[in-house]
Design a protein around this motif. Structure first.
Motif, short mmCIF file in Angstrom:
data_model
loop_
_atom_site.label_atom_id
_atom_site.label_comp_id
_atom_site.label_asym_id
_atom_site.label_seq_id
_atom_site.Cartn_x
_atom_site.Cartn_y
_atom_site.Cartn_z
N GLY A 37 -26.39 8.88 -118.71
CA GLY A 37 -25.17 8.48 -118.01
C GLY A 37 -23.94 9.29 -118.37
N GLU A 95 -17.74 11.91 -119.90
CA GLU A 95 -17.55 10.51 -119.50
C GLU A 95 -18.90 9.83 -119.28
OE1 GLU A 95 -15.04 9.52 -116.20
OE2 GLU A 95 -13.87 11.34 -116.57
N VAL A 97 -21.07 7.03 -117.09
CA VAL A 97 -21.14 6.12 -115.94
C VAL A 97 -22.49 5.41 -115.97
CG1 VAL A 97 -19.68 7.51 -114.40
CG2 VAL A 97 -22.14 7.79 -114.31
N SER A 98 -22.53 4.23 -115.42
CA SER A 98 -23.80 3.49 -115.35
C SER A 98 -24.48 3.84 -114.03
CB SER A 98 -23.53 1.99 -115.42
OG SER A 98 -22.88 1.59 -114.22
N ASP A 100 -25.36 1.82 -111.78
CA ASP A 100 -24.67 1.01 -110.76
C ASP A 100 -23.41 1.68 -110.26
OD1 ASP A 100 -25.91 -1.48 -110.18
OD2 ASP A 100 -25.68 -1.97 -112.30
N GLU A 101 -22.62 2.18 -111.21
CA GLU A 101 -21.35 2.82 -110.84
C GLU A 101 -21.59 4.06 -109.99
OE1 GLU A 101 -18.45 1.62 -114.58
OE2 GLU A 101 -19.95 3.19 -114.86
N LEU A 102 -22.59 4.84 -110.36
CA LEU A 102 -22.86 6.07 -109.61
C LEU A 102 -23.33 5.75 -108.19
CD1 LEU A 102 -22.72 9.10 -109.87
CD2 LEU A 102 -25.04 9.10 -110.77
N ASP A 104 -22.59 3.15 -106.54
CA ASP A 104 -21.38 2.67 -105.86
C ASP A 104 -20.56 3.81 -105.28
OD1 ASP A 104 -21.12 -0.07 -105.87
OD2 ASP A 104 -19.07 0.11 -106.71
N ILE A 105 -20.38 4.85 -106.09
CA ILE A 105 -19.62 6.03 -105.62
C ILE A 105 -20.35 6.66 -104.43
CG2 ILE A 105 -18.74 8.33 -106.24
CD1 ILE A 105 -18.63 7.30 -109.18
N ARG A 108 -19.79 4.68 -101.34
CA ARG A 108 -18.42 4.81 -100.84
C ARG A 108 -18.18 6.15 -100.14
NH1 ARG A 108 -15.14 4.67 -105.25
NH2 ARG A 108 -16.46 3.60 -106.76
N THR A 134 -31.13 5.32 -111.90
CA THR A 134 -30.14 5.47 -110.82
C THR A 134 -30.85 5.62 -109.47
OG1 THR A 134 -28.72 6.60 -112.40
CG2 THR A 134 -28.11 6.78 -110.08
#
Ligand code: SF4
Length: 282
Positions: A37, A95, A97-98, A100-102, A104-105, A108, A134
């Motif tokens: 991550g 940085e 990222v999880s 889930d966050e990736l 999400d991006i 979007r 992921t």
């Protein structure tokens, strides 16, 4: 101390230390992805830049990378995140990222033509656990997953990822054991086995960078393209081959960029055995 099973090196990694690739460590007696991550790059790229020419042409893909690589190509275009001193430093500053966050991006950016996530820039398989976690989530959301890899991994790693990966670009950097072992610190046989297995699981395209004096012989391209010509993608098509031009960089500055005429000549030779041959950086 524990042994890593990801690539042919099978590094024995002492507790808290890093393997050869700089992306894996041993914690509590088990090898795990130290770079899990930890993102060093994130960009929305045209899919043709991966390069993939016969997989959703015209679309965009959210491309991400971490740090670490299990090869030592002296001309690496991404040395800042692969195997240089800078790459080692990134291990401390990148940085996190999880999965889930990736995802999400990626969701979007769908409105900007994004079809999914490409794991690229450094060697993604040295941190395959993040790719797996992921890609599984991304697939459940209807996104596509792309892997851009040097193909230097055991087949067990491919088997773990295959259910979630839709397309790959795999480097076939040359067709001699000498070049792979002496110049790149790699293992051609492992890459060839990986490619043979990968084409059975998803859409695959291959990339060969032509380096003057190393892999620019016509006979080598005859042999390479004959071997690739025997493979088929799951849809029955022959495997697309990208032949690209070298530019002096990083630790290989002792020669000029590849003569474009040589790139075009080698592409002609490859076309004797392959339907889809593309030239790059010319
Ligand atoms: S993936 Fe990294 S740690 Fe594992 S065997 Fe290969 S170089 Fe060593």
């Amino acid at each position: 101390m524990a042994k890593c099973g990801v690539c042919f090196r099978h590094c024995e990694i002492p507790e808290g230390r890093l393997g050869f690739c700089g992306g894996r460590t041993t914690r509590d007696g088990r090898v795990e992805a130290y770079n899990y991550g930890r993102i060093t790059s994130l960009a929305l790229d045209p899919i043709e830049k991966k390069p993939l020419r016969r997989f959703f042409p015209g679309s965009m893909i959210l491309s991400t990378g971490s740090f670490g690589c299990n090869l030592r190509c002296p001309f690496c275009q991404n040395y800042e995140i692969s195997w240089s001193e800078q790459a080692r430093a990134l291990a401390k500053t990148s940085e996190t990222v999880s999965p889930d966050e990736l995802v999400d991006i990626a969701l979007r950016t769908r409105s900007r033509g994004n079809i999914g996530i490409a794991f690229t820039y450094n060697e993604p398989l040295v941190g395959y656990e993040f790719v797996r976690d992921t890609a599984r989530l991304a697939k459940a959301e209807g996104l596509k997953n792309v892997l851009v890899t040097n193909g230097t991994a055991e087949l067990a790693i491919l088997a773990e990822l295959a259910p979630y990966i839709d397309a790959m670009n795999i480097d076939l950097k040359g067709f001699t054991d000498r070049y792979y072992s002496k110049v790149l610190s790699g293992d051609r046989q492992q890459v060839m086995s990986f490619i043979e297995a990968a084409v059975k699981t998803c859409h695959v395209e291959l990339t060969t960078l032509i380096v003057p004096g190393e892999n620019d012989g016509e006979e080598e391209m005859h042999e390479l393209s004959r071997w690739v010509g025997r493979l088929r993608n799951p849809d029955g098509e022959t495997i697309p081959l990208h032949i690209s031009r070298f530019f002096p960089r990083f630790r290989m500055q002792d020669r000029k960029a590849t003569d474009v005429r040589i790139v075009y000549r080698l592409a002609e030779i490859a076309r004797e055995n392959l339907e889809h041959v593309y030239t790059g950086n010319c």
